[in-house]
Design an enzyme around this catalytic site. Structure first.
Site, mmCIF file in Angstrom:
data_model
loop_
_atom_site.group_PDB
_atom_site.id
_atom_site.type_symbol
_atom_site.label_atom_id
_atom_site.label_comp_id
_atom_site.label_asym_id
_atom_site.label_seq_id
_atom_site.Cartn_x
_atom_site.Cartn_y
_atom_site.Cartn_z
ATOM 1 N N ARG A 47 -7.490 -0.381 -6.830
ATOM 2 C CA ARG A 47 -8.021 0.582 -5.996
ATOM 3 C C ARG A 47 -8.088 1.907 -6.741
ATOM 4 N NH1 ARG A 47 -4.463 0.799 -0.540
ATOM 5 N NH2 ARG A 47 -6.169 2.072 0.048
ATOM 6 N N ARG B 128 0.939 -1.281 0.054
ATOM 7 C CA ARG B 128 -0.201 0.048 0.216
ATOM 8 C C ARG B 128 1.119 1.301 -0.035
ATOM 9 N NH1 ARG B 128 2.592 1.768 3.408
ATOM 10 N NH2 ARG B 128 0.995 3.368 3.868
ATOM 11 N N GLY B 129 0.296 2.601 -0.130
ATOM 12 C CA GLY B 129 1.271 3.522 -0.114
ATOM 13 C C GLY B 129 1.149 3.849 -1.915
ATOM 14 N N ALA B 130 0.620 5.122 -2.190
ATOM 15 C CA ALA B 130 0.705 5.341 -3.605
ATOM 16 C C ALA B 130 1.766 5.251 -4.406
ATOM 17 C CB ALA B 130 -0.036 6.959 -3.584
ATOM 18 N N ASN C 289 -5.619 12.139 0.754
ATOM 19 C CA ASN C 289 -4.623 11.611 1.753
ATOM 20 C C ASN C 289 -5.575 10.545 2.507
ATOM 21 O OD1 ASN C 289 -1.949 10.794 2.242
ATOM 22 N ND2 ASN C 289 -2.252 11.696 4.371
ATOM 23 N N LYS C 290 -4.868 9.886 3.262
ATOM 24 C CA LYS C 290 -5.645 9.165 4.373
ATOM 25 C C LYS C 290 -6.797 9.710 4.947
ATOM 26 C CE LYS C 290 -5.232 5.531 4.956
ATOM 27 N NZ LYS C 290 -6.238 4.359 4.503
ATOM 28 N N GLN D 251 -2.322 1.952 10.158
ATOM 29 C CA GLN D 251 -0.930 2.211 9.421
ATOM 30 C C GLN D 251 0.156 2.840 10.193
ATOM 31 O OE1 GLN D 251 -3.702 3.103 7.937
ATOM 32 N NE2 GLN D 251 -3.926 2.290 5.825
ATOM 33 N N ASP E 171 -2.160 10.817 -1.720
ATOM 34 C CA ASP E 171 -2.852 9.735 -2.559
ATOM 35 C C ASP E 171 -2.747 10.213 -4.065
ATOM 36 O OD1 ASP E 171 -3.016 8.274 0.101
ATOM 37 O OD2 ASP E 171 -2.743 6.789 -1.042
#
Lengths: 369, 369
Positions: free
Chosen positions: A89, A52-54, A251-252, A200, A241
């Site tokens: 995603r 995960r993570g852009a 973002n998150k 996370q 993201d």
């Protein structure tokens, strides 16, 4: 970055030709790697957040194309693979960016040569990401150094979610300046937002900061505002993201709340991102599709029991529904500046154009915001 | 309120003379009651959050005095008991308020009569709390009714932590208007903040709304801002653990972030509280002591496993420190209005004086804020 003295990237090729990744769904308690051998393996790893993570999603998707072509290098299969990976995603734009780059690189190549070109291109995407994250770190380091000089002591930095090296190929985006500051002898201390629902921050950011020896404290997502009111936060730095051409930062989920608190308390708020995270086709953040994930990520939590096993427990009554949207959008007006591989700019169209003037020509300017 | 058809208060006297409470540390999965027989039992129940919520803490402390006097009705023991109970939790002001009320009622009473008077006074505190919460509900209901009339449909209300009947003796503060609106046939839907680190939203608010049949959805604390940006929140209503004479609201950590988001999105933000929650001696919210609790409340989470047992799991790496401050302060300027048993007023000195004019005389007006 290093884990127990060994240098790792988050994704690499094995001698046997598999794509190997760190299984981030098992951190912080198990450090394990997984081999991706097929398109389905890569898609599944992205979908289930093994990776995960852009930036890392983009890198994994690029390798996913290479793995797909190894099975079938036809035009039809290339298109199919890109569709499958794109659907994993919806929010992180690096995914679309990496797939577009792969398809561009492969379109004019004869099928027999495609596998080699695809692996080379995926590898180049990874190398470029490392270099970009390193540059972000260098630019962000100067901001931290400035705060250290004026604060005259420890710099307290709050971060949300994980935008560290685990979210990228190496270094990280938001954490890259922090690693560089720490390595440069600046006293930094990081407030690590737990980052519900997938934790996370508690699981990944705390793990990687700890592995590198950076002083940090895990806090509930709810606490950051209070700490800012009490002057215990000198800056906020997060990843992104997807960043719109006008500087809105997706973002998150929860990032927006921290930006509001930073704004209210005059705490500088930065988003760090490589160019691949910028969506030049979008102006308004509210047009970004926000991923809805399983409510189980909220209703259940996994962790380690006192006997050492990993167990999943339910924390919400069975009869209560839950909603799990994974991202939110922080308007550029709440962002002090963006930190990219090219430097620091205001979170606005003009700011981004100052760093990426080549985008000026192709960029349709909307009539109204 | 009712659980499975049976009416409960959160605290009551048994025929055998014990003080019985619902063990809230075991909800939502176990509904169990605990008997408090001694001062130590009462103090421990407050400290370990078997009972929690500002009004219920006050009620339990009042009964704690009565239990203490049953063992020893001397002046010295009364003072000792008040000191022990006062030290259990620092932030909620109802604790000090209830102890002061008990000591005033008991000071002039001969030791031999004190036990009876103490139990009567504690019971009166409980009855008054029920009546105040009912009045808060009636005043808050009108606000919800107004929104239902203008919105023309379902009213979406966000709440943080648990300020329901479990936090009080009955009805609740923030949830009382919601119960009344639901009972009056208004379509309400509640966004329930999970409320890390102790998850009182997911565990208690979801439980009690579910038990009463009020539609609700549990969300991560991080999501509320995004929902407000998307016009999916019509109002926010929270409780208060201490409200200053100038209208600053101290409540469960994270409340401030929701108030900022509500302000930024023009969503009305209310705090509901009985008069016992107002600290007339304090003006500035930042002078309220903020309770620091065990980091284990953040690093570990308890819940139910798939096999039905309750298990505690660690979710933060062993090597990572954690900080757990339980409250924050929302400045009155971010609060649309306070809802008390006397009505609705602005979150300001003038507003509170309009409802409590009798406080005007005794109230020292500070020269500067």
């Amino acid at each position: 970055m290093k884990i127990s003295g060994t240098h790792y990237r988050t994704i690499w090729l094995t001698a046997a030709g598999a794509v190997r990744v760190i299984d981030q769904s098992r951190l912080p308690f198990d450090f394990a790697v997984v081999d991706l051998d097929t398109l389905d393996d890569a898609a599944q790893a992205i979908r289930t957040m093994v990776v995960r993570g852009a930036p890392l999603i983009g890198a994994t998707a690029a390798y996913g194309i290479a793995l797909a072509l190894r099975a079938d290098a036809s035009d039809a299969h290339l298109e199919y693979a890109a569709r499958i990976l794109q659907a994993t995603r919806p929010t992180a734009i690096n995914l679309a960016w990496a797939l577009k780059r792969m398809c561009s690189a492969l379109g004019g190549v004869a099928p027999k040569d495609r596998v080699d070109v695809a692996f080379r291109e995926a590898s180049a995407i990874c190398d470029a990401d490392v270099e970009q994250c390193r540059s972000i770190g260098i630019h962000g380091l100067e901001i931290i150094r400035g705060l250290a000089n004026t604060a005259g002591g420890r710099v307290n930095i709050l971060t949300h979610c994980n935008a560290g090296w685990l979210a990228c190929v190496d270094w990280g985006t938001a954490l890259s300046p922090i690693y560089m500051a720490h390595d440069a002898g600046i006293q930094v201390h990081v407030w690590v937002d737990e980052t519900r629902p997938r934790n996370q921050g508690a699981a990944l950011t705390a793990f990687e900061l700890g592995a590198h020896g950076v002083p940090h404290t895990v806090i509930a997502d709810n606490l950051g505002g209070h700490l800012m009111q009490r002057d215990q936060v000198d800056m906020v730095i997060v990843g992104s993201d997807r960043t719109t051409a006008a500087g809105d930062v997706c973002n998150k989920v929860g990032t927006y709340l921290k930006a509001l608190a930073a704004h209210h308390n005059s705490v500088p708020f930065y988003a760090a991102l490589p160019v691949s995270t910028i969506d030049w086709s979008l102006d308004r953040g509210r047009d970004i599709p926000i991923e809805e994930r399983s409510p189980m990520e909220l209703t259940h939590i996994s962790g380690r029991t006192s006997s050492g096993s990993i167990e999943t427990v339910r924390v919400v009554p069975e009869a209560s529904p839950a909603l799990n949207l994974a991202f939110d959008v922080t308007p550029g007006s709440l962002v002090t500046a963006l930190i990219t591989e090219r430097g620091v700019c205001s979170a606005s169209r003009a700011g981004l154009l100052s760093l990426y003037p080549e985008r000026g020509a192709e960029w349709p300017i909307p009539l109204a915001r």
